[in-house]
Design a protein around this motif. Structure first.
Motif, PDB file in Angstrom:
ATOM      1  N   GLY A 129       8.724  -5.788 -12.447  1.00 28.93           N
ATOM      2  CA  GLY A 129       8.456  -4.722 -13.090  1.00 28.93           C
ATOM      3  C   GLY A 129       8.010  -3.471 -12.103  1.00 28.93           C
ATOM      4  N   ALA A 130       7.439  -3.016 -11.758  1.00 34.71           N
ATOM      5  CA  ALA A 130       7.086  -1.822 -10.935  1.00 34.71           C
ATOM      6  C   ALA A 130       6.943  -1.991  -9.604  1.00 34.71           C
ATOM      7  N   ALA A 131       7.046  -1.412  -8.607  1.00 34.06           N
ATOM      8  CA  ALA A 131       7.520  -1.659  -7.243  1.00 34.06           C
ATOM      9  C   ALA A 131       6.090  -1.946  -6.810  1.00 34.06           C
ATOM     10  N   LEU A 132       4.895  -1.192  -7.051  1.00 37.85           N
ATOM     11  CA  LEU A 132       3.686  -1.847  -6.072  1.00 37.85           C
ATOM     12  C   LEU A 132       3.497  -3.255  -6.823  1.00 37.85           C
TER      13      LEU A 132
ATOM     14  N   ARG B  11       1.089  -1.618  -0.177  1.00 34.82           N
ATOM     15  CA  ARG B  11       0.107  -0.073  -0.345  1.00 34.82           C
ATOM     16  C   ARG B  11       0.702   1.488   0.249  1.00 34.82           C
ATOM     17  N   LEU B  12       2.318   1.429   0.214  1.00 36.68           N
ATOM     18  CA  LEU B  12       2.852   2.451   0.027  1.00 36.68           C
ATOM     19  C   LEU B  12       3.159   2.264  -1.519  1.00 36.68           C
ATOM     20  N   HIS B  13       2.925   1.782  -2.192  1.00 38.73           N
ATOM     21  CA  HIS B  13       3.096   2.333  -3.391  1.00 38.73           C
ATOM     22  C   HIS B  13       1.441   2.629  -4.556  1.00 38.73           C
ATOM     23  N   ALA B  14       1.059   2.319  -3.836  1.00 41.22           N
ATOM     24  CA  ALA B  14      -0.649   2.280  -4.055  1.00 41.22           C
ATOM     25  C   ALA B  14      -1.658   3.545  -3.743  1.00 41.22           C
ATOM     26  N   THR B  15      -2.661   4.190  -4.913  1.00 37.88           N
ATOM     27  CA  THR B  15      -3.234   5.362  -4.625  1.00 37.88           C
ATOM     28  C   THR B  15      -4.423   4.593  -4.929  1.00 37.88           C
TER      29      THR B  15
END
Length: 190
Positions: free
Chosen positions: A122-125, A49-53
């Motif tokens: 891929g992406a951090a999330l 969740r640190l990477h989610a919006t």
């Protein structure tokens, strides 16, 4: 209502813990491993969740709450005695995995079909969601194993099965709707 005014109790110092019905079991008991792994998964979801919006963060927030429900379900044996319990035990409900199915379907509508297996990354999330996927699978394996020796709520197992699928599809969404998925190339390093 939960009230936690003292965090350490010293009651587990001999290697035992209390289940939701008060029974004492070894900390390495299969039931404890199952709900402990769901707690571990919840922590990894918190990191993701640190990477989610936006919608992704909202969905992950709901999953974290569901994972607490799952832990409450798994830590309470004796499903046949639920009706006589002083407080009705919290059990996973079909609506929880049905919500995951609907979310998977909505995400999948955006994605191109896979033509190769993908590598975690891929992406951090996306990378964090792949970790969540594998921990969810481990939690599922432990719950399935527990079900071979004790009665557990079938909705708990179904939820974990759908959840790992959810994490897989969500990782593809996090990878630019699958465009940035890292594809497996069989035998590439021979």
């Amino acid at each position: 209502m939960v009230v936690l005014n003292k965090i350490y109790t010293k009651t587990g110092d001999a290697g035992e813990t209390a289940l939701g019905n008060g029974a004492r079991v070894a900390k390495h008991a299969l039931r404890v491993s199952a709900y402990g792994t769901s707690d571990e998964l919840n922590c990894f979801v918190g990191v993701a969740r640190l990477h989610a919006t936006g919608d992704m963060d909202l969905q992950l927030s709901r999953i974290q709450n569901d994972l607490f429900d799952l832990g409450a379900d798994l830590c309470r044996p004796d499903m046949e005695q639920d009706a006589e319990a002083e407080y009705p035990p919290l059990r996973m409900a079909p609506q929880q995995f049905e919500r995951l199915e609907a979310e998977i379907d909505r995400m999948n509508d955006i994605l191109e079909p896979l033509r190769s297996f993908i590598l975690p990354g891929g992406a951090a999330l996306a990378a964090h969601l792949h970790v969540c996927r594998t921990v969810a699978r481990r939690a599922e394996r432990l719950a399935v194993e527990l079900a071979t020796v004790e009665a557990i709520n079938p909705s708990a197992v179904t939820y974990l099965n759908r959840l790992s699928d959810w994490f897989f599809v969500a990782a593809r969404i996090a990878n630019n709707d699958g465009k940035d998925d890292v594809l497996w190339v069989p035998g590439a390093n021979r």
